[in-house]
Design a protein around this motif. Structure first.
Motif, PDB file in Angstrom:
ATOM      1  N   THR A 192       0.835  -1.201   0.000  1.00  0.00           N
ATOM      2  CA  THR A 192       0.000   0.000   0.000  1.00  0.00           C
ATOM      3  C   THR A 192       0.867   1.246   0.000  1.00  0.00           C
ATOM      4  O   THR A 192       0.475   2.286  -0.502  1.00  0.00           O
ATOM      5  CB  THR A 192      -0.979   0.044   1.201  1.00  0.00           C
ATOM      6  OG1 THR A 192      -0.376  -0.609   2.301  1.00  0.00           O
ATOM      7  CG2 THR A 192      -2.276  -0.641   0.889  1.00  0.00           C
ATOM      8  N   TYR A 242      -3.677   1.992  11.174  1.00  0.00           N
ATOM      9  CA  TYR A 242      -2.797   1.912   9.996  1.00  0.00           C
ATOM     10  C   TYR A 242      -1.660   2.900  10.156  1.00  0.00           C
ATOM     11  O   TYR A 242      -0.529   2.635   9.780  1.00  0.00           O
ATOM     12  CB  TYR A 242      -3.568   2.244   8.714  1.00  0.00           C
ATOM     13  CG  TYR A 242      -4.540   1.163   8.301  1.00  0.00           C
ATOM     14  CD1 TYR A 242      -4.080   0.029   7.653  1.00  0.00           C
ATOM     15  CD2 TYR A 242      -5.892   1.285   8.567  1.00  0.00           C
ATOM     16  CE1 TYR A 242      -4.959  -0.971   7.265  1.00  0.00           C
ATOM     17  CE2 TYR A 242      -6.776   0.294   8.186  1.00  0.00           C
ATOM     18  CZ  TYR A 242      -6.308  -0.833   7.538  1.00  0.00           C
ATOM     19  OH  TYR A 242      -7.179  -1.819   7.168  1.00  0.00           O
ATOM     20  N   ARG A 243      -1.999   4.057  10.731  1.00  0.00           N
ATOM     21  CA  ARG A 243      -0.979   5.086  10.986  1.00  0.00           C
ATOM     22  C   ARG A 243      -1.049   5.478  12.449  1.00  0.00           C
ATOM     23  O   ARG A 243      -2.127   5.521  13.038  1.00  0.00           O
ATOM     24  CB  ARG A 243      -1.240   6.313  10.112  1.00  0.00           C
ATOM     25  CG  ARG A 243      -0.735   6.138   8.689  1.00  0.00           C
ATOM     26  CD  ARG A 243      -0.994   7.394   7.892  1.00  0.00           C
ATOM     27  NE  ARG A 243      -2.426   7.601   7.727  1.00  0.00           N
ATOM     28  CZ  ARG A 243      -3.123   7.158   6.680  1.00  0.00           C
ATOM     29  NH1 ARG A 243      -2.508   6.509   5.716  1.00  0.00           N
ATOM     30  NH2 ARG A 243      -4.426   7.373   6.592  1.00  0.00           N
ATOM     31  N   VAL A 275      -8.119   2.853  14.219  1.00  0.00           N
ATOM     32  CA  VAL A 275      -9.179   2.398  13.321  1.00  0.00           C
ATOM     33  C   VAL A 275     -10.074   1.411  14.063  1.00  0.00           C
ATOM     34  O   VAL A 275     -11.285   1.418  13.901  1.00  0.00           O
ATOM     35  CB  VAL A 275      -8.560   1.764  12.054  1.00  0.00           C
ATOM     36  CG1 VAL A 275      -9.618   1.053  11.229  1.00  0.00           C
ATOM     37  CG2 VAL A 275      -7.876   2.825  11.204  1.00  0.00           C
ATOM     38  N   PRO A 330     -21.786   1.324   9.346  1.00  0.00           N
ATOM     39  CA  PRO A 330     -21.532   2.342   8.324  1.00  0.00           C
ATOM     40  C   PRO A 330     -20.162   2.147   7.681  1.00  0.00           C
ATOM     41  O   PRO A 330     -19.260   1.614   8.315  1.00  0.00           O
ATOM     42  CB  PRO A 330     -21.564   3.656   9.113  1.00  0.00           C
ATOM     43  CG  PRO A 330     -22.125   3.326  10.444  1.00  0.00           C
ATOM     44  CD  PRO A 330     -21.919   1.888  10.681  1.00  0.00           C
ATOM     45  N   SER A 331     -20.051   2.600   6.473  1.00  0.00           N
ATOM     46  CA  SER A 331     -18.799   2.447   5.740  1.00  0.00           C
ATOM     47  C   SER A 331     -17.674   3.200   6.453  1.00  0.00           C
ATOM     48  O   SER A 331     -17.905   4.250   7.061  1.00  0.00           O
ATOM     49  CB  SER A 331     -19.045   2.955   4.321  1.00  0.00           C
ATOM     50  OG  SER A 331     -17.896   3.520   3.815  1.00  0.00           O
ATOM     51  N   GLY A 332     -16.474   2.627   6.428  1.00  0.00           N
ATOM     52  CA  GLY A 332     -15.329   3.254   7.101  1.00  0.00           C
ATOM     53  C   GLY A 332     -15.249   2.892   8.577  1.00  0.00           C
ATOM     54  O   GLY A 332     -14.369   3.351   9.295  1.00  0.00           O
ATOM     55  N   GLY A 350     -14.549  -0.042   9.936  1.00  0.00           N
ATOM     56  CA  GLY A 350     -13.453  -0.959  10.273  1.00  0.00           C
ATOM     57  C   GLY A 350     -13.758  -2.419   9.982  1.00  0.00           C
ATOM     58  O   GLY A 350     -13.019  -3.308  10.396  1.00  0.00           O
ATOM     59  N   SER A 384     -13.680  -4.159   7.057  1.00  0.00           N
ATOM     60  CA  SER A 384     -12.661  -4.806   6.209  1.00  0.00           C
ATOM     61  C   SER A 384     -11.369  -4.996   6.989  1.00  0.00           C
ATOM     62  O   SER A 384     -10.633  -5.973   6.767  1.00  0.00           O
ATOM     63  CB  SER A 384     -12.348  -3.962   4.976  1.00  0.00           C
ATOM     64  OG  SER A 384     -13.538  -3.538   4.391  1.00  0.00           O
ATOM     65  N   THR A 385     -11.100  -4.067   7.885  1.00  0.00           N
ATOM     66  CA  THR A 385      -9.878  -4.169   8.682  1.00  0.00           C
ATOM     67  C   THR A 385      -9.940  -5.407   9.575  1.00  0.00           C
ATOM     68  O   THR A 385      -8.938  -6.120   9.729  1.00  0.00           O
ATOM     69  CB  THR A 385      -9.710  -2.881   9.516  1.00  0.00           C
ATOM     70  OG1 THR A 385      -9.785  -1.765   8.636  1.00  0.00           O
ATOM     71  CG2 THR A 385      -8.396  -2.876  10.254  1.00  0.00           C
ATOM     72  N   TYR A 411      -2.287  -7.650   8.749  1.00  0.00           N
ATOM     73  CA  TYR A 411      -1.667  -6.665   9.651  1.00  0.00           C
ATOM     74  C   TYR A 411      -1.693  -7.253  11.046  1.00  0.00           C
ATOM     75  O   TYR A 411      -2.417  -8.214  11.301  1.00  0.00           O
ATOM     76  CB  TYR A 411      -2.474  -5.361   9.656  1.00  0.00           C
ATOM     77  CG  TYR A 411      -2.686  -4.754   8.299  1.00  0.00           C
ATOM     78  CD1 TYR A 411      -1.687  -3.963   7.711  1.00  0.00           C
ATOM     79  CD2 TYR A 411      -3.865  -4.961   7.595  1.00  0.00           C
ATOM     80  CE1 TYR A 411      -1.885  -3.398   6.471  1.00  0.00           C
ATOM     81  CE2 TYR A 411      -4.056  -4.407   6.350  1.00  0.00           C
ATOM     82  CZ  TYR A 411      -3.069  -3.625   5.784  1.00  0.00           C
ATOM     83  OH  TYR A 411      -3.251  -3.074   4.549  1.00  0.00           O
TER      84      TYR A 411
HETATM   85  P1  ADP Z   1     -15.267  -0.626   6.375  1.00  0.00           P
HETATM   86  O1  ADP Z   1     -14.857  -1.944   5.818  1.00  0.00           O
HETATM   87  O2  ADP Z   1     -16.133  -0.717   7.572  1.00  0.00           O
HETATM   88  O3  ADP Z   1     -15.832   0.279   5.350  1.00  0.00           O
HETATM   89  P2  ADP Z   1     -12.415  -0.197   6.627  1.00  0.00           P
HETATM   90  O4  ADP Z   1     -11.915  -1.280   7.535  1.00  0.00           O
HETATM   91  O5  ADP Z   1     -12.224  -0.372   5.187  1.00  0.00           O
HETATM   92  O6  ADP Z   1     -13.948   0.089   6.934  1.00  0.00           O
HETATM   93  O7  ADP Z   1     -11.749   1.183   7.052  1.00  0.00           O
HETATM   94  C1  ADP Z   1     -11.661   1.650   8.364  1.00  0.00           C
HETATM   95  C2  ADP Z   1     -10.815   2.908   8.392  1.00  0.00           C
HETATM   96  O8  ADP Z   1      -9.487   2.590   8.070  1.00  0.00           O
HETATM   97  C3  ADP Z   1     -11.254   3.954   7.394  1.00  0.00           C
HETATM   98  O9  ADP Z   1     -11.177   5.208   8.038  1.00  0.00           O
HETATM   99  C4  ADP Z   1     -10.260   3.851   6.285  1.00  0.00           C
HETATM  100  O10 ADP Z   1     -10.028   5.106   5.724  1.00  0.00           O
HETATM  101  C5  ADP Z   1      -9.010   3.356   6.998  1.00  0.00           C
HETATM  102  N1  ADP Z   1      -8.185   2.495   6.134  1.00  0.00           N
HETATM  103  C6  ADP Z   1      -8.582   1.376   5.503  1.00  0.00           C
HETATM  104  N2  ADP Z   1      -7.544   0.809   4.838  1.00  0.00           N
HETATM  105  C7  ADP Z   1      -6.460   1.592   5.058  1.00  0.00           C
HETATM  106  C8  ADP Z   1      -5.084   1.548   4.667  1.00  0.00           C
HETATM  107  N3  ADP Z   1      -4.604   0.561   3.910  1.00  0.00           N
HETATM  108  N4  ADP Z   1      -4.273   2.531   5.088  1.00  0.00           N
HETATM  109  C9  ADP Z   1      -4.748   3.513   5.880  1.00  0.00           C
HETATM  110  N5  ADP Z   1      -6.008   3.613   6.287  1.00  0.00           N
HETATM  111  C10 ADP Z   1      -6.879   2.675   5.896  1.00  0.00           C
END
Ligand code: ADP
Length: 608
Positions: A135, A371-372, A377, A396-398, A400, A402-403, A412
């Protein structure tokens, strides 16, 4: 200010030039290349060196023999020597020709081997990196490095060998001939060298800067081509052709301009060296001619000297420029080493004991993740997925979701807390043994170059053709595949451009079915599909989830209705857990989400 002015001052002496070369890491890189790749191919390079030394020596011999040619043939008029010396000249040049031919073959082979090995090593090394590496870096940077960096290592070694074995040996032996034949004239001729060094030094620093920025700009070209290919739909739909053309033209022009600059800097050594060479040769001719005419000195020594001087001029010129050439190559080599030196990511460690898999129970225990640094997150996420359970992640989207899926696969590492599979921390088991037990289907399906069959088989490389077809059938993909021009053997290209979104998803499901892992992680597609595709995918997913422990990021009504439990995630926290009915009863975020996100959908498969 004083320091800046100091830095700007051109290095005026050889020692300064050396110091700078050392300071910016060029020397380090050079030594490293010689000590690793150079040493690994020592036999080849030793052979090339011997051959190049022969080339150098024969060059000196051709100058040496001029004295006897003039004195015996032209002054003494010895007919016997006419034959002997002519034969000797032929002999010298035949040996030189053969040695040049053989060294070109040897150096070419060794060089090609080094390029191949470096590219392999480079590719291996970046497979050991985790998601964070990919990434962080643009693929264009990696592409440019693998293409140019490997060639750069080769050309550094070629330059070193050629300059040391051919040019330096030629120069030293020619200087020896000159000193032997006419010591006084030699000393006069050598005064030119410091002047040449003085001029060339200034060019090197500028060259280094330009080479660096040229490398960066050439990476941009790769990036733009890539973006245009991957984003071609956006380019077309928004009519961005003109915009992209402009960006590309600018980048290409920047590379062209820098390359022109490099060419002109490199060429600038030529008029300089030509003039200096001409002046010294004229001075020698004048002095020697004067002696011969006025004092009757024998012309043989003079001829030999002048020949040596003329021949010395080429290797001297090349040696004066060698550092400029090296600087250009070292930029690419450094970029390559920077990546080769990166330690493999912690998440890809495979030397821990294998996962002792029994039930496939997943537990997230107080997981924090960022992530940072400073941008959390996930905060204190805890939930358990029991064997065979279907869990839907909703929120809601964002938030976490997918994380969480990524952390279960150890893409990770959690910053605090732990992810456990069957009670074992995923950080304490070999990553390959963990991922072997997990199949995942993500929203954006990546298809590799190759046939449909190849793409499904990526789920399990040892699968037979029948098993691949069976998986396709279970994924409700068989019929559309059979209708493709060559069925399972249809080439789908690196991006599978001829397939619809729904078809691609079913291929990904077939892959997961073929993998037959006990844990399934699924990110449902949000994109709207036609109802036929939707229905097929639904059926395929039902088949896939059957009998497995699954965690699904839910975007479909039927998924949440069929889930054993729903985990509601909002802004990195688990806000509620329960069945659909329980959560609805409790009201809150879930009830609201349900109303806006899901309730307008008609369930395609009746809720249980
Ligand atoms: P969801 O799947 O619920 O939409 P994500 O897990 O994709 O949420 O994202 C959670 C948060 O982490 C978001 O604020 C997104 O911007 C941030 N994020 C996701 N992937 C990365 C990444 N590779 N690097 C930095 N931030 C990320």
């Amino acid at each position: 200010m004083a320091k800046a002015a100091d830095d700007e001052k051109r290095p005026k002496r050889l020692i300064d030039r050396w110091r700078r070369f050392k300071q910016n890491g060029s020397l380090e890189t050079l030594i490293r290349i010689v000590a690793t790749d150079g040493r690994a191919h020592m036999r080849g390079y030793a052979l090339a060196t011997v051959l190049l030394v022969v080339v150098g020596m024969t060059t000196a011999a051709s100058a040496w023999i001029m004295r006897d040619v003039v004195n015996h043939i032209f002054v003494s008029r010895d007919p016997m020597m006419l034959w002997i010396l002519s034969a000797a000249v032929i002999g010298i040049f035949v040996v030189k020709g053969l040695a040049s031919w053989a060294q070109a073959i040897v150096l070419g082979r060794v060089g090609n081997r080094i390029v191949a090995e470096t590219q392999r090593r480079f590719y291996d090394s970046f497979l050991r990196f985790g998601l964070d590496f990919f990434t962080e870096r643009a693929s264009s940077e990696l592409i440019n490095t693998v293409v140019r960096g490997a060639g750069a290592i080769r050309s550094v070694l070629d330059t070193v060998i050629m300059s040391l074995a051919r040019d330096l040996v030629s120069l030293i032996s020619l200087v020896a001939v000159m000193l032997w034949q006419a010591p006084l004239m030699s000393l006069a001729a050598f005064t030119v060298a410091p002047i040449a060094i003085f001029f060339v030094t200034g060019l090197i620093k500028r060259m280094r800067k330009i080479a660096q920025s040229e490398y960066g700009a050439s990476t941009m070209i790769v990036a733009l081509v890539q973006e245009t290919v991957y984003g071609n739909k956006v380019v077309k739909a928004f009519g961005l052709d003109h915009h992209m053309r402009g960006r590309m033209a600018e980048t290409i022009a920047a590379v062209e301009q820098r390359q022109n600059k490099m060419a002109s800097l490199q060429a600038r050594t030529s008029p300089l060296m030509e003039t200096l060479g001409g002046v010294s040769i004229a001075a020698v001719i004048f002095y020697a001619g004067w002696n011969t005419i006025n004092f009757g000195t024998s012309p043989g020594e003079f001829m030999s000297f002048v020949t040596a001087l003329l021949l010395a001029y080429e290797p001297a010129k090349r040696l004066a420029r060698v550092q400029i050439g090296l600087e250009m190559s070292l930029v690419g080599a450094r970029a390559m080493y920077e990546i080769l030196d990166k330690p493999p990511s912690g998440t890809e460690r495979d030397d821990e004991p294998a996962l002792d898999f029994s039930a496939g129970r997943i537990e997230l225990r107080d997981v924090d993740f960022a992530y940072r640094k400073g941008e959390p997150v996930l905060k204190g996420v805890s939930f358990v997925v029991e064997r065979g359970e279907r869990i839907a992640l909703v929120g809601p989207s964002g938030g976490g979701k997918s994380t969480i899926i990524a952390l279960i696969q150890r893409f990770y590492d959690a910053t605090a807390g732990a992810v456990l599979v069957d009670g074992q921390d995923v950080r304490k088991v070999a990553v390959s043994s963990l991922r072997r037990h997990i199949a995942s289907v993500s929203q954006d399906v990546f298809l590799f170059s190759g046939t449909v069959r190849d793409n499904i088989r990526l789920g399990r490389l040892s699968a037979t053709d029948e098993e691949v077809e069976e998986a396709a059938r279970d994924a409700y993909a068989f019929d559309f595949i059979a209708n493709l021009p060559k069925g399972f053997d249809t080439d789908i290209g690196e991006n599978g451009v001829q397939l619809s979104g729904g078809q691609r998803q079913r291929l990904a499901i077939a892959r997961a079915i073929l993998k037959d892992a006990p844990i399934l992680l699924l990110d449902e597609a949000t994109s709207a599909l036609d109802s036929e595709s939707e229905r097929n995918i639904q059926l395929a997913l039902d088949r896939l989830v059957e009998g497995r422990t699954s965690v699904v990021i839910a975007h479909r009504l039927s998924t949440i209705l069929n889930a054993d439990r729903i985990v509601v995630i909002d802004r990195g926290e688990v806000v509620d857990i329960g069945t659909h009915a329980e959560l609805l009863r409790r009201g809150g975020l879930y009830a609201m989400l349900y109303r806006y996100q899901f309730s307008e959908e008609k369930p395609l498969v009746a809720a249980q």
